[in-house]
Design an enzyme around this catalytic site. Sequence first.
Site, PDB file in Angstrom:
ATOM      1  CG  HIS A  16      -4.010  -0.894  -0.240  1.00  0.00           C
ATOM      2  ND1 HIS A  16      -3.418   0.085  -0.997  1.00  0.00           N
ATOM      3  CD2 HIS A  16      -5.341  -0.817  -0.494  1.00  0.00           C
ATOM      4  CE1 HIS A  16      -4.343   0.740  -1.681  1.00  0.00           C
ATOM      5  NE2 HIS A  16      -5.523   0.204  -1.399  1.00  0.00           N
TER       6      HIS A  16
ATOM      7  CB  CYS B 254       3.101  -0.548  -1.612  1.00  0.00           C
ATOM      8  SG  CYS B 254       1.966   0.582  -2.451  1.00  0.00           S
TER       9      CYS B 254
END
Length: 395
Positions: A164, A206
């Site tokens: 992440h 991301c």
Amino acid sequence: MVASCFLRKCLTALAGLLLLSFESLAASQIEDQTEQFFRSGHTNNWAVLVCTSRFWFNYRHVANTLSVYRSVKRLGIPDSHIVLMLADDMACNPRNPKPATVFSHKNMELNVYGDDVEVDYRSYEVTVENFLRVLTGRIPPSTPRSKRLLSDDRSNILIYMTGHGGNGFLKFQDSEEITNIELADAFEQMWQKRRYNELLFIIDTCQGASMYERFYSPNIMALASSQVGEDSLSHQPDPAIGVHLMDRYTFYVLEFLEEINPASQTNMNDLFQVCPKSLCVSTPGHRTDLFQRDPKNVLITDFFGSVRKVEITTETIRLQPDLGNMESRYKKEWMDEELMEPLKYAEQLPVAQIIHQKPKLKDWHPPGGFILGLWALIIMVFFKTYGIKHMKFIF
């Protein structure tokens, strides 16, 4: 007489010049062949594969890393040249309905955890500090070889990271993060310390493109699953496990790598096209301005495969063995085997003594209905002796 001597000297000089020219031509041809063989300038390959996420709902990040690990091993990079870092052990998680397995596809046919996975850093060993120490070589002397990146200036290194992240950072263990500046400085230290020849950086997270924006060291090619401001999406949901099995970008990259073999001539330009926005939903990015070679001349196997040591020689080598010596050697070995007394199978085992032990006597246990019959007999005797009228004094 003088003219004949002069002519002889001229012919000798001409023959010497021709011989020198032929020797120089042969030497230049050998150099050209050598340069063509080592056109990428590397003699060994390394891979650093990092999953930075823990907790069950991040199952896909572990599957991403293990799938890349399987691909690079299939293409020739041995475990001794792979540093595998997994922040969580999904195979042994209590919520895993299929213990000791990690699957990357919903057909549940390929267990990427397998029986030959060598995890070098696991659980809370996967930290920003340990990752940077592996890259830069600043590790304690007591660190075992399997936890070291023993690369040199002729090494091509693949660095794959998943987890992440956000704009300019990637989280480790949900407790700390590495920034794009720290990563860029670590690569610069590697270049200054001559720890790589060329480096391929791939990140699936991301806003992944933000992680290579600050790179400034030469010979680095970078790929990311999403641009700044975009999310990197998951793929392959599985109702039985209850989570997604992979991320979209890594899924299509691995689908592409399955078609590659060690002798493949596929280049990096083909890798750039494997996951268009129509498939990934996000927009994958790449950066090649720091890389000296044209990506179309860079083979996929320059990073995902492994090179073999080859010695180029102009001498003639006999490949036909001496049949007479080989025949006499085999005959001697056969006679030695005949003289040896064959061992019984049980005697070849280290547990032979245990095999020949007498079985232990089993403990006696009453039959299944014995206890129930005994209680029935006691109740019958009681009623026959005292009758129902005495029950009120007992209860």
